[in-house]
Design a protein around this motif. Structure first.
Motif, short mmCIF file in Angstrom:
data_model
loop_
_atom_site.label_atom_id
_atom_site.label_comp_id
_atom_site.label_asym_id
_atom_site.label_seq_id
_atom_site.Cartn_x
_atom_site.Cartn_y
_atom_site.Cartn_z
N VAL A 1 0.84 -1.21 0.00
CA VAL A 1 0.00 0.00 0.00
C VAL A 1 0.87 1.25 0.00
O VAL A 1 0.55 2.25 -0.66
CB VAL A 1 -0.95 -0.01 1.22
CG1 VAL A 1 -1.70 1.32 1.32
CG2 VAL A 1 -1.94 -1.16 1.12
N VAL A 2 1.99 1.20 0.74
CA VAL A 2 2.86 2.38 0.87
C VAL A 2 3.41 2.81 -0.49
O VAL A 2 3.56 4.02 -0.75
CB VAL A 2 4.01 2.09 1.86
CG1 VAL A 2 5.14 3.09 1.69
CG2 VAL A 2 3.47 2.13 3.29
N LEU B 1 0.98 5.06 -1.80
CA LEU B 1 0.87 6.31 -1.04
C LEU B 1 1.97 7.30 -1.44
O LEU B 1 1.75 8.51 -1.52
CB LEU B 1 0.95 6.04 0.47
CG LEU B 1 -0.16 5.20 1.10
CD1 LEU B 1 0.06 5.06 2.60
CD2 LEU B 1 -1.52 5.82 0.83
N ASP C 1 -5.19 9.70 4.15
CA ASP C 1 -6.05 8.84 4.97
C ASP C 1 -6.01 7.45 4.35
O ASP C 1 -6.55 7.24 3.26
CB ASP C 1 -7.49 9.37 4.99
CG ASP C 1 -8.43 8.52 5.83
OD1 ASP C 1 -8.03 7.41 6.22
OD2 ASP C 1 -9.57 8.97 6.07
N PRO C 2 -5.36 6.47 5.00
CA PRO C 2 -5.23 5.14 4.39
C PRO C 2 -6.53 4.34 4.45
O PRO C 2 -6.60 3.24 3.88
CB PRO C 2 -4.14 4.47 5.23
CG PRO C 2 -4.24 5.14 6.57
CD PRO C 2 -4.65 6.56 6.29
N MET D 1 1.97 0.31 8.74
CA MET D 1 2.02 1.12 7.54
C MET D 1 2.95 2.33 7.73
O MET D 1 3.71 2.70 6.82
CB MET D 1 0.60 1.59 7.18
CG MET D 1 0.47 2.18 5.78
SD MET D 1 -1.26 2.54 5.40
CE MET D 1 -1.92 0.87 5.30
N LEU E 1 -0.12 9.98 8.50
CA LEU E 1 -1.29 9.16 8.22
C LEU E 1 -2.39 9.55 9.20
O LEU E 1 -2.16 9.65 10.40
CB LEU E 1 -0.97 7.67 8.39
CG LEU E 1 0.17 7.11 7.54
CD1 LEU E 1 0.37 5.63 7.84
CD2 LEU E 1 -0.12 7.33 6.06
N THR F 1 -6.68 8.80 10.03
CA THR F 1 -7.90 8.08 9.69
C THR F 1 -8.88 8.13 10.87
O THR F 1 -8.55 8.69 11.92
CB THR F 1 -7.58 6.61 9.32
OG1 THR F 1 -8.72 6.01 8.73
CG2 THR F 1 -7.15 5.82 10.55
#
Length: 872
Positions: A751-752, A755, A771-772, A783, A798, A800
């Protein structure tokens, strides 16, 4: 003269004049709710002075341990600043209970001061109450020097009159003052350091009733008090109490262990505060007190935290005060052996408290510095009460500690708002208030307790007080045990012999010498109310009483076993003895091991199976009981004669011997069985055991057996195989958790990469703020770690929503920390403020929370601006 010689000289002098030398009572007063700590020599004689107690002696002398840290006698704020004020001190005193009066008291005072210890008359003045011509003339007759040189001075009520309160005993007093000479400034009883009050002779001559009428007492008495510290200062030729042999060994040890030199000016305040507070804490903890968040326990916690703060002023950041206890024990242990006996216990309490406060002290000091900067930036001079309360509530800073720190900064504290915040907190936490039967009783009301011999008796109603269906009944004699010594009061019933009424007794308490039966009229009984003079039958609930007996005798066996297994320091600090279970509080500095608990259980049950006889004895001389080795409860006040409970070995030696007024079984075998259900900490250096006996223990064993059978059924294992099966399950669970963690990190790394594609360039550094969209904090931290590794050079934020609240994590790469001094903790504070939150952390990683989820998108958009500001 050394302080020990002064103390001994005083006591031996009065012993020569037929005074009973009475040991100091504990600093923790028993049976006097008006006092947090003993603060005067007369405290332990209060009931004698008021006529409630009749001693076998009419004159006494003592050296009393005293604390003055609350109410009108509060010297806490002066400690370390004033050369003459301490929290803990010793008060030498002689007392007459209707025996001698002014003439003898004045003679004794003058003779000991001038002849026994040899203070020069030229340095002495005496003061009397302005209307006390009798005392004035007696002083003139005592020594012509006083009359010829005008050394007898009259003063008003403020300085030379004493009263126990608005009502009660009162009378004039006379004081002996020492003139330190022209090198000191000041006027007697007005100001300055030149004249020191050494000894106060109080003449209890009158009594004021509730209507305000003052009449002479039929038997006037004498109460005197002389501070040992003051006499040591004068007789050792010192300028400060802290220079005497009572304090110098402690201050020398502070210098040695800290490496910080002691100065007699303001630079020496930390040394003096630490030395004083060490004495107060050591003597209080040795007398059975312990730190807590209320009452005297909180006063002691405040004192300890003040001392910890002054350690910080000396640059000491590790626990330190506990290392001074042995020096004090060595200096004063020969006079007060309890501080030697409790040295390990006291050391562990202080160390534990220092460690706990140390974890919040540095952060609290940072917050305080922020508050000071904020106040000054607004041009103000007062720290808001809300901030002072936050320092107390979150970081454990007592108000007086915040006031000390504020004064050093030239600021005040808004105590009014602080008190309002504190009251609001207390209102929120108040719950479970016990029903109060607060009607007053005649002071001369007496009930004879006959419950050791019988559980049923016919008696006469002495008094009845009622409110609705709640009743207070006092009988001339009763088998009902009133709550005392940890044992709760009996229940049962009282009925009029002809059946006119019946009262269910729900509790039994004691007020003065009266035993009070608290209860209500039984439903269906005739409506006639109980009346004084009626003959009744009082019946104790025998089955309930038997459960209480088993539990009470078991506490004695438990006490014995604890001291054998853990050591002599494991002494009783409190207990609850009811029909359902027993609770035993004792001094010990760490959690007990499973082996220790098993050994305790084994020893108690072995004593039960031995079926030892339990032998109570009334009216034993207290001194004889102590010589025999009887255990006494710390802080308990005992008369000259006591009740002793002996549990006997087969050879008639004592298996256990304790001072106790409770009800007990006749043989240990009646207890049946004993099992410990829990062991826990209740305060630093204080542990608690809860246990069951008899039927309760049997029910516990049965329930535990059923649980084992049920577990075995679910695991398809015999009782012996259960532990192995559970260990295998736990190991498999660990392996699965590790696999899940590895998968989470791999997912985070994937995922990074996406990002980082959204990174913004700020002055050559990458800034990621996204916002992950995850709902697990652990996954979010994985993360963040992956983001920091892959950024190489930059900042990541990050943010959320988890459980309807904002969760933020910030990371900073090493090169920004080293080259540009950028810290994740600084960045996250600013970002968190945008979502109405707070946070902090280390240079490379920090976390925060926020109260406003709707503001998160805008906050993330502003992250590049925040980073750019720090780069500039």
């Amino acid at each position: 003269m050394k302080s020990a010689e002064i103390r001994n000289s005083f006591l031996r002098y009065f012993e020569g004049y037929n005074h009973r030398i009475v040991p100091s009572s504990p600093l923790i007063p028993h049976g006097d709710p008006t006092l947090l700590f003993s603060n005067a020599g007369m405290n332990q004689f209060k009931d004698i002075f008021t006529g409630k107690e009749k001693p076998s002696y009419s004159r006494a002398a003592s050296s009393q341990k005293c604390m003055r840290v609350s109410g009108k006698h509060n010297d806490l704020e002066e400690v370390g600043i004033s050369p003459y004020h301490q929290t803990f001190f010793e008060m030498l005193g002689n007392f007459s209970f209707g025996d001698y009066f002014k003439k003898e008291a004045i003679f004794y005072g003058w003779e000991w001061v001038t002849r026994t210890v040899g203070l020069p008359k030229e340095n002495l003045y005496v003061t009397v109450y302005e209307d006390d011509d009798e005392a004035f003339e007696l002083w003139e007759k005592t020594d012509d020097f006083l009359k010829k040189n005008g050394r007898i001075l009259r003063f008003g009520k403020k300085d030379n009159y004493w009263a126990m309160g608005d009502t009660g005993p009162n009378g004039p007093c006379s004081e002996i003052h020492y003139d330190r000479g022209a090198d000191f400034d000041g006027e007697l009883n007005i100001s300055g350091d030149r004249f020191l009050e050494l000894w106060n002779l109080v003449f209890m001559q009158f009594e004021t009733d509730e209507s305000g009428v003052t009449k002479p007492l039929p038997k006037p008495s004498v109460d005197t008090g002389a501070g040992l510290e003051r006499f040591s200062l004068v007789l050792q030729g010192k300028e400060s109490n802290y220079d005497t042999d009572l304090f110098k060994p402690i201050i020398d040890k502070i210098e040695e262990l800290s490496g910080k030199e002691y100065f007699r000016d303001d630079k020496g305040i930390p040394h003096r505060v630490i030395a004083d507070h060490l004495r107060a804490l050591t003597f209080c903890f040795s007398d059975g007190a312990f730190p807590s968040n209320e009452g005297r326990g909180y006063v002691l916690r405040r004192i300890l935290r003040r001392a910890s703060y002054h350690c910080r002023l000396l640059g000491i950041t590790e626990p330190f005060i506990y290392r001074l206890v042995p020096a004090l024990a060595q200096n004063m242990g020969s006079v007060y052996p309890e501080i030697v006996e409790k040295e390990v216990h006291t050391t562990e309490i202080i160390k534990s408290e220092e460690e706990a406060f140390g974890r919040t002290l540095d952060r609290g000091l940072e917050i305080f510095s922020d508050v000071v900067r904020n106040v000054r930036s607004k041009g103000q001079k007062v720290i808001p009460g809300e901030d002072a309360f936050k320092l107390y509530d979150t970081y454990g800073f007592p108000l007086d500690l915040t006031q000390i720190m504020a004064a050093k900064e030239g600021l005040d504290v808004d105590t009014k708002i602080y008190e309002e915040e504190l009251e609001r907190q207390q209102e929120r936490s108040r719950a479970g208030v016990k029903i109060s039967y607060d009607e007053s009783l005649p002071e001369d009301m007496i009930s004879d307790f006959v419950g050791y011999a019988t559980e049923t008796v016919e008696a006469e109603v002495a008094a009845v007080l009622s409110a609705d269906d709640k009743l207070k009944i006092i009988l001339n004699k009763t088998p009902f045990y009133a709550e005392a010594g940890g044992q709760i009061g009996d229940t049962g019933f009282i009925e009029e012999l002809s059946g006119e009424w019946k009262v269910v007794v729900e509790d039994t308490q004691k007020q003065g010498n009266a035993i009070i039966h608290l209860g209500k009229t039984e439903q269906g009984a005739k409506s006639a109310p109980p009346k004084s003079g009626q003959i009744v039958r009082a019946v104790v609930d025998s089955r309930r009483r038997n459960h209480i007996r088993r539990n009470h005798t078991a506490t004695h066996l438990l006490h014995k076993a604890l001291r054998e297994v853990l050591g002599e320091h494991a002494t009783q600090a409190g207990s609850y003895v009811g029909p359902d279970y027993l609770r035993f509080d004792f001094s010990h500095y760490k959690a007990m091991t499973n082996d220790e608990l098993s050994e305790i259980e084994y020893r108690v049950n072995r004593a039960i199976m031995a079926d030892y006889p339990v032998m109570p004895e009334e009216n034993v001389a207290l001194d004889n009981a102590r010589k025999e080795g009887a255990m006494a409860l710390f802080g308990e006040k005992y008369g000259e004669t006591v009740r002793v409970i002996r549990i006997k070995n087969p050879d008639n030696t004592n298996f256990s011997i304790e001072l106790c007024g409770g009800t007990h079984v006749s043989r240990t075998g009646e207890i049946g069985a004993f099992v410990i259900t829990s062991e826990s900490a209740i305060a630093a250096g204080m542990r608690r055991i809860e246990a069951l006996t008899g039927e309760g223990a049997l029910r516990y064993f049965k329930k535990r057996d059923e649980l084992v059978r049920e577990l075995g059924g679910k695991l398809k294992a015999t009782p012996e195989e259960i532990i192995g099966r559970v260990e295998n399950l736990l190991e498999k669970n660990k392996e699965l958790s590790r696999e899940v963690g590895e998968l989470s990190k791999l997912k985070a790394a994937d995922v990074v990469d996406d990002l980082i594609q959204s990174a913004v360039d700020i002055n050559g550094y990458k800034v990621v703020a996204v916002d992950p969209g995850i709902s697990d904090r652990g996954e979010m931290m994985d993360m963040a770690d992956a983001l920091r590794d892959k950024l190489k050079s930059g900042v990541g934020v990050l943010g959320t929503i988890i459980d309807s609240k904002v969760a933020l994590v910030t990371v900073v790469t090493d090169n920004l920390i080293k080259e540009r001094k950028i810290k994740a903790g600084d960045i996250i504070k600013e970002v968190a403020a945008l979502v109405d939150g707070k946070g902090g952390g280390k240079a490379h990683l920090a976390q925060a929370g926020g109260k406003s989820p709707e503001k998160l998108p805008d906050a993330l958009k502003k992250v590049p601006e925040v980073v750019e500001k720090f780069l500039k």
